[in-house]
Every structure is written in structure tokens, then in C-alpha cells.
Design a protein around this motif. Structure first.
Motif, PDB file in Angstrom:
ATOM      1  N   GLY A 197       0.804  -1.208   0.000  1.00  0.00           N
ATOM      2  CA  GLY A 197       0.000   0.000   0.000  1.00  0.00           C
ATOM      3  C   GLY A 197       0.836   1.257   0.000  1.00  0.00           C
ATOM      4  O   GLY A 197       0.462   2.266   0.596  1.00  0.00           O
ATOM      5  N   ALA A 198       1.979   1.207  -0.676  1.00  0.00           N
ATOM      6  CA  ALA A 198       2.896   2.349  -0.682  1.00  0.00           C
ATOM      7  C   ALA A 198       3.655   2.383  -2.006  1.00  0.00           C
ATOM      8  O   ALA A 198       3.837   1.355  -2.663  1.00  0.00           O
ATOM      9  CB  ALA A 198       3.884   2.255   0.477  1.00  0.00           C
ATOM     10  N   THR A 199       4.082   3.589  -2.379  1.00  0.00           N
ATOM     11  CA  THR A 199       4.898   3.760  -3.580  1.00  0.00           C
ATOM     12  C   THR A 199       6.360   3.587  -3.213  1.00  0.00           C
ATOM     13  O   THR A 199       6.839   4.184  -2.240  1.00  0.00           O
ATOM     14  CB  THR A 199       4.671   5.151  -4.200  1.00  0.00           C
ATOM     15  OG1 THR A 199       3.282   5.282  -4.542  1.00  0.00           O
ATOM     16  CG2 THR A 199       5.514   5.320  -5.453  1.00  0.00           C
ATOM     17  N   LEU A 200       7.072   2.764  -3.963  1.00  0.00           N
ATOM     18  CA  LEU A 200       8.465   2.465  -3.679  1.00  0.00           C
ATOM     19  C   LEU A 200       9.381   3.181  -4.665  1.00  0.00           C
ATOM     20  O   LEU A 200       9.011   3.406  -5.817  1.00  0.00           O
ATOM     21  CB  LEU A 200       8.709   0.949  -3.765  1.00  0.00           C
ATOM     22  CG  LEU A 200       7.847   0.083  -2.851  1.00  0.00           C
ATOM     23  CD1 LEU A 200       8.100  -1.393  -3.118  1.00  0.00           C
ATOM     24  CD2 LEU A 200       8.097   0.414  -1.391  1.00  0.00           C
ATOM     25  N   ASN A 201      10.563   3.533  -4.179  1.00  0.00           N
ATOM     26  CA  ASN A 201      11.559   4.160  -5.040  1.00  0.00           C
ATOM     27  C   ASN A 201      12.039   3.150  -6.082  1.00  0.00           C
ATOM     28  O   ASN A 201      12.522   2.070  -5.719  1.00  0.00           O
ATOM     29  CB  ASN A 201      12.729   4.664  -4.200  1.00  0.00           C
ATOM     30  CG  ASN A 201      13.820   5.294  -5.039  1.00  0.00           C
ATOM     31  OD1 ASN A 201      14.714   4.607  -5.514  1.00  0.00           O
ATOM     32  ND2 ASN A 201      13.745   6.600  -5.210  1.00  0.00           N
ATOM     33  N   LYS A 202      11.891   3.478  -7.337  1.00  0.00           N
ATOM     34  CA  LYS A 202      12.164   2.524  -8.413  1.00  0.00           C
ATOM     35  C   LYS A 202      13.607   2.030  -8.427  1.00  0.00           C
ATOM     36  O   LYS A 202      13.845   0.811  -8.404  1.00  0.00           O
ATOM     37  CB  LYS A 202      11.787   3.148  -9.758  1.00  0.00           C
ATOM     38  CG  LYS A 202      12.041   2.260 -10.969  1.00  0.00           C
ATOM     39  CD  LYS A 202      11.583   2.971 -12.243  1.00  0.00           C
ATOM     40  CE  LYS A 202      11.926   2.147 -13.476  1.00  0.00           C
ATOM     41  NZ  LYS A 202      11.467   2.839 -14.718  1.00  0.00           N
ATOM     42  N   PRO A 203      14.625   2.909  -8.460  1.00  0.00           N
ATOM     43  CA  PRO A 203      16.010   2.411  -8.482  1.00  0.00           C
ATOM     44  C   PRO A 203      16.368   1.594  -7.240  1.00  0.00           C
ATOM     45  O   PRO A 203      17.023   0.559  -7.344  1.00  0.00           O
ATOM     46  CB  PRO A 203      16.848   3.685  -8.579  1.00  0.00           C
ATOM     47  CG  PRO A 203      15.928   4.711  -9.159  1.00  0.00           C
ATOM     48  CD  PRO A 203      14.583   4.377  -8.608  1.00  0.00           C
ATOM     49  N   ALA A 204      15.913   2.059  -6.071  1.00  0.00           N
ATOM     50  CA  ALA A 204      16.240   1.349  -4.834  1.00  0.00           C
ATOM     51  C   ALA A 204      15.577  -0.024  -4.797  1.00  0.00           C
ATOM     52  O   ALA A 204      16.187  -1.011  -4.365  1.00  0.00           O
ATOM     53  CB  ALA A 204      15.808   2.175  -3.621  1.00  0.00           C
ATOM     54  N   PHE A 205      14.330  -0.109  -5.258  1.00  0.00           N
ATOM     55  CA  PHE A 205      13.630  -1.394  -5.268  1.00  0.00           C
ATOM     56  C   PHE A 205      14.335  -2.381  -6.196  1.00  0.00           C
ATOM     57  O   PHE A 205      14.570  -3.540  -5.829  1.00  0.00           O
ATOM     58  CB  PHE A 205      12.178  -1.201  -5.705  1.00  0.00           C
ATOM     59  CG  PHE A 205      11.438  -2.493  -5.891  1.00  0.00           C
ATOM     60  CD1 PHE A 205      10.904  -3.160  -4.800  1.00  0.00           C
ATOM     61  CD2 PHE A 205      11.295  -3.056  -7.159  1.00  0.00           C
ATOM     62  CE1 PHE A 205      10.237  -4.368  -4.965  1.00  0.00           C
ATOM     63  CE2 PHE A 205      10.630  -4.253  -7.334  1.00  0.00           C
ATOM     64  CZ  PHE A 205      10.094  -4.910  -6.233  1.00  0.00           C
ATOM     65  N   ARG A 206      14.658  -1.939  -7.390  1.00  0.00           N
ATOM     66  CA  ARG A 206      15.287  -2.841  -8.353  1.00  0.00           C
ATOM     67  C   ARG A 206      16.661  -3.292  -7.865  1.00  0.00           C
ATOM     68  O   ARG A 206      17.028  -4.459  -8.030  1.00  0.00           O
ATOM     69  CB  ARG A 206      15.383  -2.156  -9.715  1.00  0.00           C
ATOM     70  CG  ARG A 206      14.017  -1.843 -10.291  1.00  0.00           C
ATOM     71  CD  ARG A 206      14.057  -1.337 -11.700  1.00  0.00           C
ATOM     72  NE  ARG A 206      12.698  -1.217 -12.220  1.00  0.00           N
ATOM     73  CZ  ARG A 206      12.390  -1.144 -13.509  1.00  0.00           C
ATOM     74  NH1 ARG A 206      13.352  -1.173 -14.415  1.00  0.00           N
ATOM     75  NH2 ARG A 206      11.138  -1.034 -13.902  1.00  0.00           N
ATOM     76  N   ARG A 207      17.398  -2.393  -7.274  1.00  0.00           N
ATOM     77  CA  ARG A 207      18.715  -2.759  -6.740  1.00  0.00           C
ATOM     78  C   ARG A 207      18.566  -3.797  -5.633  1.00  0.00           C
ATOM     79  O   ARG A 207      19.310  -4.790  -5.579  1.00  0.00           O
ATOM     80  CB  ARG A 207      19.426  -1.516  -6.222  1.00  0.00           C
ATOM     81  CG  ARG A 207      20.835  -1.787  -5.698  1.00  0.00           C
ATOM     82  CD  ARG A 207      21.579  -0.497  -5.416  1.00  0.00           C
ATOM     83  NE  ARG A 207      20.901   0.322  -4.412  1.00  0.00           N
ATOM     84  CZ  ARG A 207      20.253   1.462  -4.684  1.00  0.00           C
ATOM     85  NH1 ARG A 207      20.186   1.905  -5.921  1.00  0.00           N
ATOM     86  NH2 ARG A 207      19.675   2.146  -3.710  1.00  0.00           N
ATOM     87  N   ARG A 208      17.584  -3.601  -4.760  1.00  0.00           N
ATOM     88  CA  ARG A 208      17.383  -4.544  -3.659  1.00  0.00           C
ATOM     89  C   ARG A 208      16.972  -5.918  -4.168  1.00  0.00           C
ATOM     90  O   ARG A 208      17.458  -6.945  -3.681  1.00  0.00           O
ATOM     91  CB  ARG A 208      16.318  -3.998  -2.694  1.00  0.00           C
ATOM     92  CG  ARG A 208      16.161  -4.847  -1.436  1.00  0.00           C
ATOM     93  CD  ARG A 208      15.301  -4.173  -0.412  1.00  0.00           C
ATOM     94  NE  ARG A 208      13.890  -4.175  -0.776  1.00  0.00           N
ATOM     95  CZ  ARG A 208      13.213  -3.119  -1.204  1.00  0.00           C
ATOM     96  NH1 ARG A 208      13.832  -1.946  -1.324  1.00  0.00           N
ATOM     97  NH2 ARG A 208      11.944  -3.204  -1.511  1.00  0.00           N
TER      98      ARG A 208
END
Length: 239
Positions: A197-208
């Protein structure tokens, strides 16, 4: 022995609560969590929406009862389901003392197509989570006509399912059950955002996701994209 109270081991001397099984069958549709519900045909809560469920027969195991309800009430031939939690509040069912064992499954949305076509008393309803902390609580449910009133304590059952799902998302591969065999990183982020239920930071999510080592590139790109096709990934076979 003197001074030791006697213990009655006769089962007939105890009241016998009824046991039911309820199924929490969830998916993601239009970037929102949804759950399969069935309209109750009898009292109590006649006409309200409820999780597919039923009483456990005297001659069947809990798992067998869950598979029977999956087949007969959810109209699904098979699915990997696992126990979620046991609910036993004294007043959860006005008919009698009823304990329910809930089973949980995450499924791609296309798995619900045949079930919804087979019965007008089944629906996929959106889950609205009104809390953001780790304490959880009941959730709200809505469909095209607006808020849906759930039978019994099923709003609390769904709340615990969402809480558990959010908790497991970061350390397990549970979210991949909602994706096809190959998927884009964008689709994977959509699943996480819908559950959290939240918007995630795109670069940080993909890196993780890449650093976790759960997924691997296929070397294939998606088809039908308007812009530069994104690369497709898959869950590693050793997970």
C-alpha cells in the motif's frame, strides 16, 4: 496418590466445539489486493459476503476439508494452500462455539476466471487496509457497488492475512506466486506496492531485488511494449 487432584481423561465429559475451515484466496488486480468471496446462502449473515468455508467432517483431516472447500465452494480444482491461523473467539459465530482454521493462498488473477464464471455467488473484492503500522487489525472490502459487509469475523481474518503477507514479503519469495513464470521488474514492483500500500523508489527497489539473488534475467524482452521493451526475469530455480 494422596493430595494429587484427579484428572478426567474422558473426552465425553468435555463440550465439543465445532471446527470449520475458511480459505483466504488472494490476488492482485489493477494494482490492488483482492480476495475471493462467496455470498452466504443461509443464516446467520444471510446474503453477506464471506470467505469460502465450511464445517470439518468427522471423517476428514483439516487439509482434506480445505481441499474439499476449495473444490466445492471456491470452484478451483487445485491450489497450493497453507495454514494461516486459528481463530477461536467465543462469540465469533452466533450459532455455536465454532473454531475456524484458516488456509491462505496467493494466486495469479487468471486462476479465478473459471471460478467466477461458474458461480454468480462468487466475487473478487478489493481489500482496503486502513492501518499502516505493524499492529494490524480488521480491513475493509469493496467492490463495484461500494463497501462490502463481511460475515462473522472475516474482516479480522483478512486483516491478519494482509499483516502476515506484508511481513513475509521482504524476506521470502511469496510475492512471486502472483506473477507469471517470466516478468518485468516493473511488474514485480507493482506487486510489492499493491501489497504494501505504498509507492516504492524505483532504483532502490530494483537494486534490492537484484542484490537478494532471487531472480535472474532471461535474456528475453517483453513484447507489445510501446517504448523500449523491458527485460524479462524469472525466479531462480534453486529458490
Amino acid at each position: 496418590m494422596a493430595g494429587v487432584p484427579s484428572i478426567d481423561h474422558d473426552p465425553a465429559s468435555y463440550d465439543r466445539p465445532a471446527v470449520t475451515v475458511d480459505l483466504v484466496l488472494m490476488s492482485i488486480v489493477d494494482r490492488a489486493p483482492v480476495v475471493l468471496l462467496m455470498r452466504r446462502p443461509i443464516e446467520p449473515d444471510l446474503g453477506k459476503w464471506a470467505l469460502p468455508g465450511g464445517f470439518v467432517r468427522i471423517d476428514e483431516s483439516l487439509d482434506d476439508a480445505a481441499r474439499r472447500i476449495l473444490r466445492d465452494k471456491a470452484h478451483m480444482a487445485d491450489a497450493y494452500i497453507e495454514q494461516l491461523y486459528t481463530f477461536g473467539d467465543l462469540d465469533r459465530d452466533p450459532r455455536a462455539r465454532v473454531i475456524t482454521v484458516t488456509y491462505f493462498a496467493l494466486l495469479p488473477p487468471d486462476r479465478f476466471g473459471d471460478a467466477l464464471k461458474s458461480s454468480p455467488d462468487l466475487t473478487l473484492a478489493e481489500i482496503i487496509v486502513p492501518w499502516a503500522d505493524e499492529t494490524g487489525g480488521p480491513v475493509e472490502v469493496t467492490d463495484d457497488s461500494g463497501p462490502v459487509a463481511l460475515a462473522f469475523d472475516h474482516a479480522a481474518i483478512l486483516g491478519l492475512a494482509m499483516l502476515r503477507l506484508r511481513g513475509k514479503l521482504n524476506y521470502s519469495t511469496i510475492g512471486f506466486a502472483l506473477l507469471p513464470e517470466t516478468f518485468t521488474l516493473r511488474a514485480l514492483q507493482d506487486v510489492h506496492e499493491a501489497i504494501l500500500g505504498a509507492t516504492l523508489n524505483k532504483p532502490a527497489f530494483r537494486r534490492r531485488m537484484l542484490e537478494k539473488g532471487w531472480i535472474e534475467p532471461t535474456g528475453i524482452r517483453e513484447t507489445g511494449a510501446s517504448f523500449r521493451p523491458a527485460e524479462l526475469y524469472r525466479l531462480r530455480t534453486d529458490f
